[in-house]
Design an enzyme around this catalytic site. Structure first.
Site, PDB file in Angstrom:
ATOM      1  CE  LYS A 290      87.066  55.090 -15.820  1.00 26.23           C
ATOM      2  NZ  LYS A 290      86.967  53.605 -15.862  1.00 26.23           N
TER       3      LYS A 290
ATOM      4  CB  CYS B 270      87.911  52.693 -12.320  1.00 30.68           C
ATOM      5  SG  CYS B 270      88.923  51.197 -12.542  1.00 30.68           S
TER       6      CYS B 270
ATOM      7  CD  GLU C 248      84.698  51.176 -13.500  1.00 30.50           C
ATOM      8  OE1 GLU C 248      84.849  51.960 -14.448  1.00 30.50           O
ATOM      9  OE2 GLU C 248      85.614  50.455 -13.062  1.00 30.50           O
TER      10      GLU C 248
END
Length: 282
Positions: free
Chosen positions: A116, A153, A43
């Protein structure tokens, strides 16, 4: 293509963007020498994990997608005939920023991006200061190695996105992360194997390593690596990576297992979306 070689990285922060880009170029070169056909970086791979503080100077790490970093790695992808997943900090326009992963195909073409969706905001993870929630859905990219998805994540704590990727036909999903010790340790062990088994595809989960104390001083956290691949039955593919060593994790995976497992367990046939209204109620 059924059996492929895939790779993920876990790396330390060097202190500046250019040396991080160069480090990851070397990862690609090493992966190519090992016959890797698809690779995903951690990430926000070219910067520090700045979510542990709230400081607008880190907005300077954002760039357009596609943009300079995608162009730089597109040339490497083309040269080595390798699919590359690039988790970057995206600026759509000033003040409109996303935690994004660009997908480059093996011929160097830009296939698109995932933003995300789920943005944490709690001690050491002040991400709402830096990112808007993703708004591009859950794309599955038809790459030279198969159908690839990305989930970033904190996203991994939300089962709905994993399922959306499966419904989109994903065979391999990458989950690049920046995860520190504490509440997350047990979930790191559980969530991706469970998601892989529930949705019947391969997952590759990678985490940063090291303590970025030169950047953040006492506010720095320690990332614990432990990157791994897991198959559609929820089993690890090879060993879990170390907690404190920089690694290029390479695994051979047989995408035929996706079809095999879906024949054994008919989860997609037997699901009942007509009964799930409460799940998406506001």
């Amino acid at each position: 293509m059924t059996t492929i070689k895939a790779a993920i990285t876990q790396a330390t922060w060097t202190g500046d963007k250019e040396s991080m880009l160069a480090k990851h170029e070397k990862f690609v070169e090493t992966a190519a020498a090992a016959g890797v056909q698809v690779i995903c970086f951690q990430e926000l791979f070219y910067g520090p994990y700045f979510g542990n503080v709230q400081d607008k100077k880190y907005y300077e790490y954002a760039e357009s997608v596609p943009g300079p970093t995608t162009a730089r790695f597109a040339e490497l992808a083309r040269r080595h005939n390798m699919v590359i997943v690039l988790p970057v900090y995206e600026e759509e326009q000033p003040g409109v920023l996303y935690n994004t992963a660009a997908v480059i195909d093996a011929d160097g073409s830009y296939l698109g991006k995932y933003r995300k969706h789920h943005i944490p905001h709690l001690p050491s993870f002040w991400e709402k200061f830096y990112f808007r929630p993703g708004n591009l859905g859950y794309p599955v990219f038809d790459t030279a190695v198969g159908k690839v998805g990305v989930y970033i994540c904190y996203d991994r704590h939300f089962p709905e996105g994993w399922r959306a990727l499966g419904l989109g036909g994903a065979e391999l999903v990458f989950n690049p992360s920046a995860t520190k010790p504490g509440l997350s340790n047990r979930l790191w062990e559980l969530e991706q194997p469970a998601a892989a088994a529930a949705n019947q595809y391969f997952i590759a989960a990678n985490n940063r390593i090291g303590t970025e104390s030169d950047e953040f001083g006492d506010a720095a956290v320690t990332f614990y690596g432990s990157s791994y691949f897991v198959d559609p039955r929820g089993n690890y593919v090879g060993e879990v990576a170390s907690t404190d060593t920089e690694e290029l994790v390479v695994r051979e995976i047989d995408l035929n297992v996706v079809r095999e497992v879906r024949g054994d367990w008919q989860f997609y046939r037997d699901r009942r979306p007509d009964s799930y209204d409460a799940i998406v109620a506001p």
